[in-house]
Design an enzyme around this catalytic site. Structure first.
Site, mmCIF file in Angstrom:
data_model
loop_
_atom_site.group_PDB
_atom_site.id
_atom_site.type_symbol
_atom_site.label_atom_id
_atom_site.label_comp_id
_atom_site.label_asym_id
_atom_site.label_seq_id
_atom_site.Cartn_x
_atom_site.Cartn_y
_atom_site.Cartn_z
ATOM 1 N N ARG A 1 -0.138 8.410 10.718
ATOM 2 C CA ARG A 1 -0.647 9.405 9.765
ATOM 3 C C ARG A 1 -0.248 10.825 10.192
ATOM 4 O O ARG A 1 0.267 11.618 9.396
ATOM 5 C CB ARG A 1 -2.171 9.282 9.655
ATOM 6 C CG ARG A 1 -2.735 9.914 8.407
ATOM 7 C CD ARG A 1 -4.253 9.775 8.376
ATOM 8 N NE ARG A 1 -4.714 8.403 8.506
ATOM 9 C CZ ARG A 1 -5.975 8.063 8.741
ATOM 10 N NH1 ARG A 1 -6.896 9.001 8.888
ATOM 11 N NH2 ARG A 1 -6.328 6.793 8.850
ATOM 12 N N THR B 1 0.815 -1.214 0.000
ATOM 13 C CA THR B 1 0.000 0.000 0.000
ATOM 14 C C THR B 1 0.852 1.269 0.000
ATOM 15 O O THR B 1 0.307 2.371 -0.140
ATOM 16 C CB THR B 1 -0.932 0.010 1.225
ATOM 17 O OG1 THR B 1 -0.195 -0.522 2.315
ATOM 18 C CG2 THR B 1 -2.183 -0.788 0.990
ATOM 19 N N SER C 1 -1.903 1.309 10.978
ATOM 20 C CA SER C 1 -2.960 1.872 10.134
ATOM 21 C C SER C 1 -4.339 1.844 10.795
ATOM 22 O O SER C 1 -4.697 0.890 11.461
ATOM 23 C CB SER C 1 -3.042 1.098 8.817
ATOM 24 O OG SER C 1 -4.153 1.544 8.070
ATOM 25 N N ASN D 1 -6.805 1.978 8.807
ATOM 26 C CA ASN D 1 -7.590 1.407 7.700
ATOM 27 C C ASN D 1 -7.364 -0.096 7.558
ATOM 28 O O ASN D 1 -7.684 -0.675 6.516
ATOM 29 C CB ASN D 1 -7.194 2.085 6.384
ATOM 30 C CG ASN D 1 -7.514 3.579 6.395
ATOM 31 O OD1 ASN D 1 -8.661 3.962 6.606
ATOM 32 N ND2 ASN D 1 -6.511 4.415 6.194
ATOM 33 N N ASP E 1 8.295 -4.688 7.825
ATOM 34 C CA ASP E 1 9.098 -4.136 6.720
ATOM 35 C C ASP E 1 9.715 -2.791 7.090
ATOM 36 O O ASP E 1 10.411 -2.198 6.272
ATOM 37 C CB ASP E 1 8.244 -3.952 5.461
ATOM 38 C CG ASP E 1 7.271 -2.796 5.624
ATOM 39 O OD1 ASP E 1 6.592 -2.736 6.677
ATOM 40 O OD2 ASP E 1 7.187 -1.945 4.725
ATOM 41 N N GLY F 1 5.783 2.739 8.267
ATOM 42 C CA GLY F 1 5.546 2.353 9.656
ATOM 43 C C GLY F 1 5.177 3.526 10.559
ATOM 44 O O GLY F 1 4.879 3.347 11.733
HETATM 45 C C1 BG6 Z 1 1.585 2.229 8.466
HETATM 46 C C2 BG6 Z 1 2.171 2.717 7.155
HETATM 47 O O1 BG6 Z 1 1.361 0.846 8.400
HETATM 48 O O2 BG6 Z 1 0.335 2.890 8.724
HETATM 49 C C3 BG6 Z 1 2.311 4.226 7.166
HETATM 50 O O3 BG6 Z 1 3.454 2.106 6.948
HETATM 51 C C4 BG6 Z 1 0.951 4.854 7.474
HETATM 52 O O4 BG6 Z 1 2.794 4.666 5.920
HETATM 53 C C5 BG6 Z 1 0.414 4.309 8.800
HETATM 54 O O5 BG6 Z 1 1.072 6.259 7.566
HETATM 55 C C6 BG6 Z 1 -0.971 4.869 9.136
HETATM 56 O O6 BG6 Z 1 -1.875 4.420 8.183
HETATM 57 P P1 BG6 Z 1 -3.331 4.996 7.964
HETATM 58 O O7 BG6 Z 1 -3.964 4.008 7.008
HETATM 59 O O8 BG6 Z 1 -4.026 4.983 9.275
HETATM 60 O O9 BG6 Z 1 -3.201 6.362 7.397
HETATM 61 MG MG MG Z 2 4.827 -1.727 7.232
#
Ligand code: BG6
Ligand code: MG
Length: 219
Positions: A49, A17, A117, A119, A171, A46
């Protein structure tokens, strides 16, 4: 056979993603006159947001915006990101992931998601693997972002396993650090030179054999 907790990061481990995060962040950066490259995107892996936005603002010269504007940008970024997520399907699961998930399921090993995340659930639903996970710990459940080990410690607890009996696939440098701080077995997925703090390194899940998984389970 023994039981361990297998904790998976999501972005960059199960699905790629990062390219969608990049496109959505690039739009935000450009709207502020900030140049944002693929190399810059590496800094966001990682990272939460909110912290990602701060890093992007730091790439510009003297960018000073109000809290209200920051919140607007965070909402806009996520709306754009979700447009890409909505088009995802199981063809976007990274190579070798399904074999490992199937092997762990067949051997009754707890499978946990440990992601920053917010999401995570919709993404797992889109790529059709939500049902593989015994528990999900994501950005909605924890207050401290990686490298704080909170997300993985909560995950191990949900699987009723000690940190010592937990294995983390990550990762990002921050994620490997979090797993190590927690006292878990860290497995880096990606460049070994970047993830050099990991206990084990693989370029991708295709390199992970059933023998290796059996060793992890039974040690
Ligand atoms: C992490 C991603 O897993 O989730 C980051 O590596 C991202 O790049 C973070 O900013 C937060 O994700 P989201 O979907 O809540 O914006
Ligand atoms: Mg990751």
């Amino acid at each position: 056979m023994k039981t361990k907790a297998f904790i998976f990061d999501l972005d960059g481990v199960i699905v790629d993603t990062a390219k969608y995060h990049f496109l959505a962040w690039q739009k935000v950066a450009n709207s502020l006159g900030i140049n944002f490259t693929h190399e810059d995107n590496e800094l966001l892996k990682g990272v939460s947001r909110v912290r990602s936005l701060e890093i992007i603002l730091g790439l510009g010269e003297n960018v000073d915006i109000t809290e209200e504007k920051k919140n607007e940008l965070l909402i806009k970024k996520n709306e754009d990101y979700l447009v890409y997520i909505d088009k995802m399907d199981d063809s976007e699961i990274l190579p070798g992931v399904m074999n490992v998930l199937d092997f762990l399921k067949a051997n009754n090993q707890p499978i946990i998601l440990g992601s920053a995340s917010k999401n995570a659930r919709p993404i797992l639903e889109k790529v059709n693997i939500l049902h593989y996970f015994d528990d999900i710990v994501d950005g909605n459940d924890v207050t401290n972002a990686k490298p704080d080990p909170e997300v993985f410690l909560v995950g191990a607890k949900k699987a009723n396993q000690s940190a010592e009996n937990s294995i983390v696939f990550e990762d990002s440098v921050a994620g490997i650090e979090a797993a190590n701080i927690a006292g878990m077995t860290s497995i880096g997925i990606g460049e070994a030179s970047v993830l050099n703090e990991a206990k084990y390194n693989f370029n991708n899940f295709k390199e992970i054999t059933e023998d290796f998984l059996n060793e992890l389970i039974n040690k």
